[in-house]
Every structure is written in C-alpha cells, then in structure tokens.
Design an enzyme around this catalytic site. Structure first.
Site, PDB file in Angstrom:
ATOM      1  N   HIS A 207       0.847  -1.206   0.000  1.00  0.00           N
ATOM      2  CA  HIS A 207       0.000   0.000   0.000  1.00  0.00           C
ATOM      3  C   HIS A 207       0.883   1.258   0.000  1.00  0.00           C
ATOM      4  CE1 HIS A 207      -3.076  -2.671   2.264  1.00  0.00           C
ATOM      5  NE2 HIS A 207      -3.663  -2.379   1.128  1.00  0.00           N
TER       6      HIS A 207
ATOM      7  N   LYS B 163     -15.376  -6.671   6.359  1.00  0.00           N
ATOM      8  CA  LYS B 163     -14.335  -7.482   6.998  1.00  0.00           C
ATOM      9  C   LYS B 163     -14.434  -7.259   8.507  1.00  0.00           C
ATOM     10  CE  LYS B 163     -11.152  -6.995   3.122  1.00  0.00           C
ATOM     11  NZ  LYS B 163      -9.866  -6.479   2.662  1.00  0.00           N
TER      12      LYS B 163
ATOM     13  N   ARG C 258      -2.515  -6.608  -7.768  1.00  0.00           N
ATOM     14  CA  ARG C 258      -1.332  -7.427  -7.467  1.00  0.00           C
ATOM     15  C   ARG C 258      -1.208  -8.574  -8.452  1.00  0.00           C
ATOM     16  NH1 ARG C 258      -3.159  -8.839  -1.717  1.00  0.00           N
ATOM     17  NH2 ARG C 258      -5.081  -8.662  -2.917  1.00  0.00           N
TER      18      ARG C 258
ATOM     19  N   SER D  78      -2.845  -8.049   3.696  1.00  0.00           N
ATOM     20  CA  SER D  78      -3.001  -7.773   5.127  1.00  0.00           C
ATOM     21  C   SER D  78      -3.304  -9.068   5.883  1.00  0.00           C
ATOM     22  CB  SER D  78      -4.116  -6.756   5.344  1.00  0.00           C
ATOM     23  OG  SER D  78      -3.824  -5.566   4.654  1.00  0.00           O
TER      24      SER D  78
HETATM   25  N1  COA Z   1      -0.109  -4.194  -1.709  1.00  0.00           N
HETATM   26  C1  COA Z   1      -0.379  -5.091  -0.758  1.00  0.00           C
HETATM   27  N2  COA Z   1      -1.606  -5.517  -0.472  1.00  0.00           N
HETATM   28  C2  COA Z   1      -2.606  -5.015  -1.176  1.00  0.00           C
HETATM   29  C3  COA Z   1      -2.413  -4.073  -2.171  1.00  0.00           C
HETATM   30  C4  COA Z   1      -1.085  -3.651  -2.438  1.00  0.00           C
HETATM   31  N3  COA Z   1      -0.805  -2.755  -3.373  1.00  0.00           N
HETATM   32  N4  COA Z   1      -3.591  -3.759  -2.704  1.00  0.00           N
HETATM   33  C5  COA Z   1      -4.502  -4.487  -2.056  1.00  0.00           C
HETATM   34  N5  COA Z   1      -3.907  -5.249  -1.130  1.00  0.00           N
HETATM   35  C6  COA Z   1      -4.547  -6.249  -0.273  1.00  0.00           C
HETATM   36  C7  COA Z   1      -4.867  -5.768   1.095  1.00  0.00           C
HETATM   37  O1  COA Z   1      -3.834  -6.054   1.996  1.00  0.00           O
HETATM   38  C8  COA Z   1      -6.131  -6.526   1.413  1.00  0.00           C
HETATM   39  O2  COA Z   1      -5.817  -7.812   1.875  1.00  0.00           O
HETATM   40  P1  COA Z   1      -6.843  -8.648   2.764  1.00  0.00           P
HETATM   41  O3  COA Z   1      -8.012  -8.947   1.876  1.00  0.00           O
HETATM   42  O4  COA Z   1      -6.040  -9.836   3.107  1.00  0.00           O
HETATM   43  O5  COA Z   1      -7.223  -7.804   3.944  1.00  0.00           O
HETATM   44  C9  COA Z   1      -6.801  -6.648   0.061  1.00  0.00           C
HETATM   45  O6  COA Z   1      -5.767  -6.606  -0.886  1.00  0.00           O
HETATM   46  C10 COA Z   1      -7.706  -5.529  -0.283  1.00  0.00           C
HETATM   47  O7  COA Z   1      -7.640  -4.551   0.722  1.00  0.00           O
HETATM   48  P2  COA Z   1      -7.645  -3.011   0.590  1.00  0.00           P
HETATM   49  O8  COA Z   1      -6.714  -2.520  -0.445  1.00  0.00           O
HETATM   50  O9  COA Z   1      -7.477  -2.461   1.964  1.00  0.00           O
HETATM   51  O10 COA Z   1      -9.062  -2.730   0.054  1.00  0.00           O
HETATM   52  P3  COA Z   1     -10.413  -3.329   0.501  1.00  0.00           P
HETATM   53  O11 COA Z   1     -10.821  -4.262  -0.584  1.00  0.00           O
HETATM   54  O12 COA Z   1     -10.408  -3.848   1.883  1.00  0.00           O
HETATM   55  O13 COA Z   1     -11.264  -1.997   0.485  1.00  0.00           O
HETATM   56  C11 COA Z   1     -13.107  -0.605   0.035  1.00  0.00           C
HETATM   57  C12 COA Z   1     -12.483  -1.986  -0.069  1.00  0.00           C
HETATM   58  C13 COA Z   1     -13.041  -0.040   1.422  1.00  0.00           C
HETATM   59  C14 COA Z   1     -12.417   0.331  -0.928  1.00  0.00           C
HETATM   60  C15 COA Z   1     -14.548  -0.840  -0.437  1.00  0.00           C
HETATM   61  O14 COA Z   1     -15.119  -1.874   0.335  1.00  0.00           O
HETATM   62  C16 COA Z   1     -15.421   0.387  -0.301  1.00  0.00           C
HETATM   63  O15 COA Z   1     -15.359   1.264  -1.114  1.00  0.00           O
HETATM   64  N6  COA Z   1     -16.232   0.435   0.762  1.00  0.00           N
HETATM   65  C17 COA Z   1     -17.146   1.544   1.013  1.00  0.00           C
HETATM   66  C18 COA Z   1     -18.591   1.143   0.752  1.00  0.00           C
HETATM   67  C19 COA Z   1     -18.907   1.205  -0.706  1.00  0.00           C
HETATM   68  O16 COA Z   1     -18.860   2.253  -1.339  1.00  0.00           O
HETATM   69  N7  COA Z   1     -19.255   0.042  -1.257  1.00  0.00           N
HETATM   70  C20 COA Z   1     -19.574  -0.095  -2.656  1.00  0.00           C
HETATM   71  C21 COA Z   1     -18.342  -0.487  -3.421  1.00  0.00           C
HETATM   72  S1  COA Z   1     -18.750  -0.782  -5.101  1.00  0.00           S
END
Ligand code: COA
Length: 159
Positions: free
Chosen positions: A18, A42, A92, A130
């Site tokens: 990140h 989550k 990724r 994560s």
């Molecule tokens: N390097 C390392 N890890 C990465 C990464 C990178 N460049 N990019 C993503 N990841 C990993 C994260 O560690 C995480 O791992 P995990 O699943 O083991 O926890 C996973 O990929 C994705 O996590 P993250 O990047 O934190 O995003 P997320 O998918 O948890 O976030 C939101 C999603 C918050 C953006 C999304 O749910 C959201 O917009 N929520 C608001 C409500 C909404 O509008 N919903 C409608 C959406 S259409």
C-alpha cells in the site's frame, strides 16, 4: 485544475505494498487522500483509529500532498465530499482483477464522474496481503520486510 486522487481501503493493517502505491501516486497526482474505511464487511483486527494512525505514521514523510482521512458509508459519497473523482486501486495479480473491475464498474454506476485508476503492485509486494501479514505475525513469523516498522511493532505487541 488540481488533480486530487483518493486511495480507499480497509488497511487492516497497511502494508509496504500500500505504501509503495501511495508514494507512486503522490508523484503523479497533485494530492492523494488515503481513505480508511470505517464501515467494512471485513472483521478488522484493528480499530478504525488504530488503522488510520498506522496509515498516518507510514506516510508521514510524503509531504503535504498526501492526506489521510477516515470515511463512513459509500465511497462515491466520500469522493463527492472531496470533489475527487479519481479512485486509485492496486492490482497485485490477475486474481484481483475480477473483484476490482466489479467495484470500479459499480462505483461508476453510482456516480458516472468516478474514474478508477489501477496501478500494478511492485513485484516484491505482489503477493503481500493484510491477511497473510496478520496470520504470519500471529504465528510468530517475521513480517518486518512486509509492513512499515510501526505496524510490525504493533502486530508483535498484539500476539
Ligand atoms: N499491496 C499489498 N496488499 C494489497 C495491495 C497492495 N498494493 N492492494 C490491495 N492489497 C490487499 C490488502 O492487503 C487486502 O488484503 P486482505 O483482503 O487480506 O485484507 C486486500 O488486498 C484488499 O484490501 P484493501 O486494499 O485495503 O481494500 P479493501 O478491498 O479492503 O477496500 C473498500 C475496499 C473499502 C475500498 C470498499 O469496500 C469500499 O469502497 N467500501 C465503502 C462502501 C462502498 O462504497 N461500497 C460499494 C463499493 S462498489
């Protein structure tokens, strides 16, 4: 016009993958707002405040064009609040594509002004997540090359 991008995520916790993306995006856009999701499907290990504090500490060196904010509710509404319609997401591996493309299309349907920009993770971070970091740390493994120093310390303390 100032180009402001938002980088949303759960960041439970923030990883070096990140951080790398935030740094690279900061070199491209005038401002990057890292948005820590308070409402998430989550079951986070860390509270919203802890996740946000870890992100802030990790990006402390990147200057004034990187900001960290907590958000509640829909991402597109938060985008509107910041008048920032560029969403950055990391890819990724091919396996990320399906979920990410669905989210990008859904966000665009909710607000057509939104554009999602995908950035390919650096090779060395392409298999970090994560969840892996939390699992490895809870079993006594070393995650110091995968997360910022403050996060590694916090994970160690919570074992
Ligand atoms: N390097 C390392 N890890 C990465 C990464 C990178 N460049 N990019 C993503 N990841 C990993 C994260 O560690 C995480 O791992 P995990 O699943 O083991 O926890 C996973 O990929 C994705 O996590 P993250 O990047 O934190 O995003 P997320 O998918 O948890 O976030 C939101 C999603 C918050 C953006 C999304 O749910 C959201 O917009 N929520 C608001 C409500 C909404 O509008 N919903 C409608 C959406 S259409």
């Amino acid at each position: 016009m100032k180009k402001v991008a938002i980088y949303p995520g759960t960041f439970d916790p923030i990883t070096n993958g990140h951080v790398d993306l935030i740094q690279r995006a900061g070199n491209i856009f005038d401002e990057v707002v890292v948005l820590v999701a308070a409402d998430t499907k989550k079951k986070p290990m860390f509270t919203t405040e802890e996740r946000s504090a870890m992100v802030s500490e990790a990006v402390d060196d990147y200057g004034d064009n990187v900001k960290v904010r907590v958000f509640h509710g829909l991402l597109v509404e938060e985008a509107r609040r910041h008048s920032a319609y560029i969403i950055i997401r990391g890819l990724r591996a091919v396996s990320d594509f399906e979920y990410e493309s669905q989210m990008a299309l859904m966000n665009k349907r909710l607000d057509p002004r939104v554009e999602t920009f995908f950035m390919i993770s650096r090779e060395e971070y392409s298999y970090i997540s994560s969840s892996f970091v939390k699992e490895i740390s809870s079993l006594g493994g070393d995650v110091s090359t995968m997360v910022p120093a403050g996060v590694a310390l916090k994970l160690k303390k919570s074992v």
